[in-house]
Design an enzyme around this catalytic site. Sequence first.
Site, short mmCIF file in Angstrom:
data_model
loop_
_atom_site.label_atom_id
_atom_site.label_comp_id
_atom_site.label_asym_id
_atom_site.label_seq_id
_atom_site.Cartn_x
_atom_site.Cartn_y
_atom_site.Cartn_z
N ILE A 12 0.84 -1.20 0.00
CA ILE A 12 0.00 0.00 0.00
C ILE A 12 0.88 1.25 0.00
CG2 ILE A 12 -1.71 1.33 1.29
CD1 ILE A 12 -2.89 -1.28 2.30
N ILE A 57 11.57 1.74 12.62
CA ILE A 57 10.84 2.70 13.45
C ILE A 57 11.10 2.49 14.94
CG2 ILE A 57 9.02 3.12 11.77
CD1 ILE A 57 7.22 1.20 13.34
N ILE A 81 2.29 -7.17 9.52
CA ILE A 81 0.92 -7.31 9.03
C ILE A 81 0.41 -8.75 9.00
CG2 ILE A 81 1.08 -5.22 7.64
CD1 ILE A 81 1.57 -7.03 5.20
N TYR A 145 -2.09 -9.17 16.34
CA TYR A 145 -2.03 -8.13 15.31
C TYR A 145 -3.14 -7.09 15.54
CZ TYR A 145 -2.82 -5.90 10.77
OH TYR A 145 -3.03 -4.97 9.77
N ILE A 204 -8.68 -22.94 0.25
CA ILE A 204 -9.56 -22.07 1.04
C ILE A 204 -9.60 -22.59 2.46
CG2 ILE A 204 -11.93 -21.26 1.36
CD1 ILE A 204 -12.35 -21.57 -1.64
N GLU A 273 -10.10 -15.84 12.82
CA GLU A 273 -10.93 -15.62 11.64
C GLU A 273 -12.13 -14.73 11.97
OE1 GLU A 273 -11.48 -15.17 8.40
OE2 GLU A 273 -10.87 -17.23 7.96
#
Length: 312
Positions: A12, A57, A81, A145, A204, A273
Site C-alpha cells: 500500500i 521505526i 501485518i 495483530y 480455502i 478468523e
Amino acid sequence: MTVLVTGGAGFIGRWVVGHLLNEGNSVVVLDDLSNGSRENLSEFSKRSDLTVKIGDIKDKQTLSDIFRTDIEEIIHLAANINVQESIDNPRKVFENDVIGTFNILEEAKKADARFAFISTCMVYDTASSGEAISETHPTKAASPYAGAKLAGENMVQSYYHAYGLPAVILRPFNTYGPYQKTTGEGGVVPIFVNKELNGETLNIYGDGNQTRDLMYVEDCAEFVVRAAMSDRCTGQILNAGLGKDITINDLAAMICKDRSRIKHIQHIHPQSEIPRLVCDRSKAKKLLGWEPGTSLEEGIGKTREFMNLTRR
C-alpha cells in the site's frame, strides 16, 4: 508538503507514495524492507522529490535523523501485518506496531506534524448477516495483530486529546492489487490469481463462507492521502472499503473457472478468523466525498494483467 511515509516501500505504501508525488509533495520513505522492497519504488527512483531511508521505526536515532528535515505530515503504514505470525510471535508485533508507533508519535509531537495512522478492519468484531460495519461497530482483539493495532489507535487518540496532535485513524478494509505479495502474508486476491495462472490448486481455509470487502489499492491510496491531508478528518476514525462483500468461495470461483482446482483445507488459526466483513464507508463519503472507483471485477482484471506482465 514534505510527507514521511513509514512502510513506504510496502504494497500500500508504494501506491501512497506515488499518489503523494503526483500531487506535488516531497516524500521521505522510511522502511526496514521486512515486508517491502526497493523494487516497489523503482518507478520513482529518479525523482528528486523522493528520499528513501532504510531503517527501523524502533530505532530512535534513525527517527531523530529523519526529523531534522521539516516533516509536515506523517502517514504511518509500517507494521507487522501477518496475523498468523502475530499469533506465533506476539512480542515481535507488539514491539514494532506499538512501541514503534509510540516512537513516531513522539517525533510527530515535537515536529507539530499531522499524523495519519493506518489501522485495519481486522480490529472489528464480526458483523451479523446483512450488517455493514461502521466506525462505531464493536472492536475485538482476535489476534495480537489486531490487539497491537487497537493499542496504536489508543495511543494516537491520546496524543490528539492530550497534546492537540492533528491526527486521524484510518481503517481500510481488505486491500488488493499490483505489487502485493503472493506468499502467505499476501492478500487472498493475488494469491488466488497467482495460483490460477500457475495452474495450481486454490486452497480455502474452512468452509469458505467467510466474506471479505475487497478494495482496489489505488482507491485505498487515494483515500489515505485525502484523509491524511484533510482538516475535516482531524480527530476522526474513518473506514474505507468497496461497500460490498463476497464469500471466499465465490471469489475463488470468480478467479478460477475450474472448480476441481478449488480445495478446502483446515484453518491454521481459526480463532483469529472474522466470519463477515463489509464496510460502511458513509462517513468517508460525508467528510471527504470519497468513494471507490474500481469494481471487484475490474480490480481483479488489473491485478491479473500486472501479474501476467511481471511473469514475462
